[in-house]
Design a protein around this motif. Sequence first.
Motif, PDB file in Angstrom:
ATOM      1  N   ARG A 113      32.778 -18.495  17.445  1.00 22.98           N
ATOM      2  CA  ARG A 113      32.234 -17.553  16.453  1.00 22.98           C
ATOM      3  C   ARG A 113      30.764 -17.244  16.689  1.00 22.98           C
ATOM      4  N   GLY A 114      30.059 -18.156  17.361  1.00 22.24           N
ATOM      5  CA  GLY A 114      28.627 -17.973  17.544  1.00 22.24           C
ATOM      6  C   GLY A 114      27.832 -18.332  16.316  1.00 22.24           C
ATOM      7  N   LYS A 115      28.404 -19.127  15.432  1.00 22.91           N
ATOM      8  CA  LYS A 115      27.747 -19.547  14.197  1.00 22.91           C
ATOM      9  C   LYS A 115      27.997 -21.037  13.965  1.00 22.91           C
ATOM     10  N   SER A 138      22.912 -22.031   7.732  1.00 21.04           N
ATOM     11  CA  SER A 138      23.713 -21.412   8.789  1.00 21.04           C
ATOM     12  C   SER A 138      22.782 -20.814   9.838  1.00 21.04           C
ATOM     13  N   PHE A 139      23.134 -20.988  11.118  1.00 19.47           N
ATOM     14  CA  PHE A 139      22.302 -20.432  12.184  1.00 19.47           C
ATOM     15  C   PHE A 139      23.187 -19.930  13.325  1.00 19.47           C
ATOM     16  N   SER A 140      22.621 -19.076  14.156  1.00 18.66           N
ATOM     17  CA  SER A 140      23.371 -18.452  15.249  1.00 18.66           C
ATOM     18  C   SER A 140      23.327 -19.308  16.500  1.00 18.66           C
ATOM     19  N   ASP A 179      33.194 -23.135  16.230  1.00 20.49           N
ATOM     20  CA  ASP A 179      31.820 -22.667  15.977  1.00 20.49           C
ATOM     21  C   ASP A 179      31.277 -21.929  17.197  1.00 20.49           C
TER      22      ASP A 179
END
Length: 315
Positions: free
Chosen positions: A164-166, A178-180, A161
């Motif tokens: 990926r930055g997510k 889903s968030f950054s 995670d």
Amino acid sequence: MRDPYSVLGVTKSASEKEIKSAFRKLAKKFHPDQNSSDPSAKSKFAEVNRAYEIVGDKEKRAQFDRGEIDADGKPRFAGFEGGHNPFDFRSAHHGSGGHTGSQFGGAEDILKEFFGSAFGGSAGAAGGRGFRSGPQGAGFGARPQQPNLDIKLNASVTVEDLARGKAKVIMPDGKTLSFSLPGGVSNGQTIRLSGQGNKAAGAKPGDALVTVKFKPHPNYVIEGNDLRYHCNLPLSIAVLGGKFTVDTLDGKISLTIPPWSNSGKVFRLKGKGLPKKGGGHGDLLLTIAVSLPEDNREEFEAFLRKHEAAPGGNN
């Protein structure tokens, strides 16, 4: 207004402490912020406040008990010169800018204990916001205090995670959001997701405050923006050197191992770590541990014994 003693649920002989305690209980019970679904709460709260403005003030209580003022704080006498009313609640409480000699503590002071400094004091004087007391009822300014609609959540975040930055978090209603993840995010850091909190009629939606919790990985250990990977290196490659396949977040790569590499040696793979704040990536730190062969153990042991038995083998 009804008899203030009846409104507060106390007798006429009640002590100052009993009156103050009754007001605190009722003010908390009927405060509009605590009863958004009950439209009658505001009027009940106003009535309780007006009652306390009378019997919660030592001077006004005495005037009421003597019959000099009524339940709304208005004088029962007429004919004073110029229409001046020495018992006028509003002039005594607001006009002079001072406060009467109450030994109880004013209604605004008590409300501050429950609901903060938005009530009375400088907040009411400066911007007309918050609570304003008076004989005409407990009124509210143009912008009443908004209830806190924020929610707090925890999100379990994997190394993948972070790369990926997510990430995802389970909301109170069971839905997945889903968030950054920002570069350089740390374990325990809280990320604010605007408008994803609770909702209430006439109010701006709250935010979701998501605390990031790093999930342990079987291979990688997070060290800031770097990743450390402990791997077992076959003895033959450690002694003779050769190619060794390494798993990275970007896939498998082939690493060249120099001859005679001991356990504990660290190979730094540039840019194979986690995203950094402001851009770029950390490194992958590959720490090797030399592993003895299991498939041809007997042959290897025989080779060592032969070497030790040879002349000069112990030197």
